[in-house]
Design a protein around this motif. Structure first.
Motif, mmCIF file in Angstrom:
data_model
loop_
_atom_site.group_PDB
_atom_site.id
_atom_site.type_symbol
_atom_site.label_atom_id
_atom_site.label_comp_id
_atom_site.label_asym_id
_atom_site.label_seq_id
_atom_site.Cartn_x
_atom_site.Cartn_y
_atom_site.Cartn_z
ATOM 1 N N VAL A 24 40.346 -63.357 54.364
ATOM 2 C CA VAL A 24 41.749 -63.543 54.740
ATOM 3 C C VAL A 24 42.208 -62.309 55.508
ATOM 4 O O VAL A 24 42.032 -61.184 55.040
ATOM 5 N N LEU A 49 47.840 -63.441 59.587
ATOM 6 C CA LEU A 49 48.767 -64.401 58.966
ATOM 7 C C LEU A 49 50.222 -64.026 59.244
ATOM 8 O O LEU A 49 51.098 -64.893 59.305
ATOM 9 N N THR A 109 55.906 -70.561 56.772
ATOM 10 C CA THR A 109 54.585 -71.184 56.602
ATOM 11 C C THR A 109 53.887 -70.488 55.433
ATOM 12 O O THR A 109 54.278 -69.388 55.017
ATOM 13 N N GLY A 158 50.971 -69.069 55.411
ATOM 14 C CA GLY A 158 50.381 -67.799 55.845
ATOM 15 C C GLY A 158 51.409 -66.682 55.908
ATOM 16 O O GLY A 158 51.155 -65.551 55.477
ATOM 17 N N TYR A 175 52.564 -65.956 52.198
ATOM 18 C CA TYR A 175 51.488 -65.318 51.427
ATOM 19 C C TYR A 175 51.270 -63.877 51.885
ATOM 20 O O TYR A 175 51.174 -62.962 51.055
ATOM 21 N N SER A 176 51.217 -63.665 53.190
ATOM 22 C CA SER A 176 50.973 -62.296 53.676
ATOM 23 C C SER A 176 52.160 -61.387 53.352
ATOM 24 O O SER A 176 51.977 -60.220 53.000
ATOM 25 N N ILE A 180 48.074 -66.938 45.907
ATOM 26 C CA ILE A 180 48.563 -68.131 46.624
ATOM 27 C C ILE A 180 49.356 -69.003 45.637
ATOM 28 O O ILE A 180 50.413 -69.542 45.986
ATOM 29 N N TRP A 226 43.124 -73.912 50.942
ATOM 30 C CA TRP A 226 44.257 -73.146 51.472
ATOM 31 C C TRP A 226 43.994 -72.605 52.868
ATOM 32 O O TRP A 226 44.923 -72.501 53.681
ATOM 33 N N GLN A 227 42.730 -72.255 53.127
ATOM 34 C CA GLN A 227 42.424 -71.625 54.422
ATOM 35 C C GLN A 227 42.660 -72.583 55.602
ATOM 36 O O GLN A 227 42.733 -72.149 56.746
ATOM 37 N N TRP A 260 47.300 -72.567 56.285
ATOM 38 C CA TRP A 260 48.159 -71.392 56.502
ATOM 39 C C TRP A 260 49.374 -71.708 57.363
ATOM 40 O O TRP A 260 50.440 -71.134 57.163
ATOM 41 N N GLN A 261 49.205 -72.598 58.342
ATOM 42 C CA GLN A 261 50.306 -72.831 59.292
ATOM 43 C C GLN A 261 51.300 -73.904 58.834
ATOM 44 O O GLN A 261 52.249 -74.235 59.545
#
Lengths: 220, 220
Positions: free
Chosen positions: B75, B80, B87, B89, B92-93, B126, B201-202, B205-206
């Motif tokens: 990640v 992100l 979003t 991403g 989360y970031s 997440i 999840w990957q 992200w958007q």
């Protein structure tokens, strides 16, 4: 030793004792009244009971009961059995007789703290009936959570919830879901309901439980 | 010694160890990762993890992830951060950077059990974002309860809830109400939601977090 050091040491000593009693009750079988009593005796210190009394006293009904130390008084289960079905007296006496329980005969009390703990013991099984909690483990979880929500500063109730969750985690994982559901229900119910402490149950035996639940906002 | 006696003795020994670790974590400050790891290591025995995997596997999505041991993968938080606001991403970031956390880089795993615990560590934060749980104590209570509801056979989650309730009872009585609310919310949310384990999840992200919550029925 300064007063602050002394107070810190006393608190450490108290915590140590509480954790010892907690470990004792973790090892004990369910319903070991000696272990339960030992934990209650240590964890229910005066300061948190005072906080609970202050919180309860925001309800005029609870405040009046505490100020006047109103007891439940003598209860005649056979007489209550004569009352119409679904009344509090009918349901309470059924509950007591079915579970081979006897009403507690209390002694005169000497302080507000003593009154609150004594009165809670007197009316424990009326609360069981009012919130529809059986005397099995989910029922006890529900009642501990309800009581915690109603008293807020309820060290003993929170500790009993913790104890039962930990026993479920170790001994009864299959039952953990049901116990969590019961705890959740009791907590939400206890927060939504009006203050139940101080209700004069001895004047309400002939009222249907359904009406009493509606009056004090006890929702399933 | 018969096999049954041996098995009973082993179980007693295990319980003893779990209670020792539990006492250790009760005495430790919050967030003592060594004490948390010690408890997890002892309490997460293979049998209950297998039960959790069987329960999770009733969801085709979780079953597929477990069978194929699908990792989150690398990640890049800075990348992100470029995604539109709200979003997954982006949120989360933000969560990771704000709390000075770094994504966990996992090693290849050798068993289903190992995969499930490793993957849970990967996606822990997440889930924090998805269920709107902060990294403070109420947030952790909410996430433990949510995880317990989703895994059912989750000895560690139930034990952590028990530990925190007991610490609240003894050390932080003023906070007990907030923690109980958080636990209640996480439990109800986890039971209502679709199985979250195995979500890729990957690939998401958007997507706005709001849409993902609706998709997996995560309701406030």
């Amino acid at each position: 030793m300064t007063m602050i050091q002394e107070s810190v040491e006393q608190q450490q000593h108290w915590k140590q004792l509480v954790f010892e009693r907690f470990l004792e009750i973790l090892h004990a079988p369910y319903g070991d009244f000696e272990a339960i009593g030992n934990l209650a005796h240590v964890i229910n210190e005066a300061e948190s009971l005072q906080q609970a009394i202050a919180f309860l006293s925001t309800s005029p009904q609870a405040k009046y009961a505490i100020q006047n130390r109103l007891p439940l008084g003598a209860v005649d289960l056979q007489q209550l059995q004569e009352l119409p079905q679904e009344t509090l007296g009918d349901r309470y006496s059924d509950h007591m007789l079915r579970n081979h329980l006897k009403p507690i005969v209390t002694q005169p009390v000497e302080s507000d703290l003593n009154y609150v703990t004594t009165h809670m013991a007197e009316i424990h099984d009326i609360w069981h009936v009012m919130i529809d909690a059986d005397v099995d483990m989910p029922g006890e979880m529900k009642l501990h959570a309800f009581t915690a929500a109603q008293f807020r500063y309820a060290r003993f109730s929170f500790a009993m919830l913790a104890k039962n969750l930990m026993k479920a985690a170790v001994d009864d994982l299959e039952l953990a879901e049901e116990w969590m559901n019961a705890m959740t229900e009791g907590w939400v119910m206890g927060k939504r309901a009006q203050t139940l402490f101080g209700v004069q149950w001895q004047t309400l035996w002939q009222v249907p439980v359904k009406e009493l639940r509606a009056e004090w906002n006890i929702l399933a």
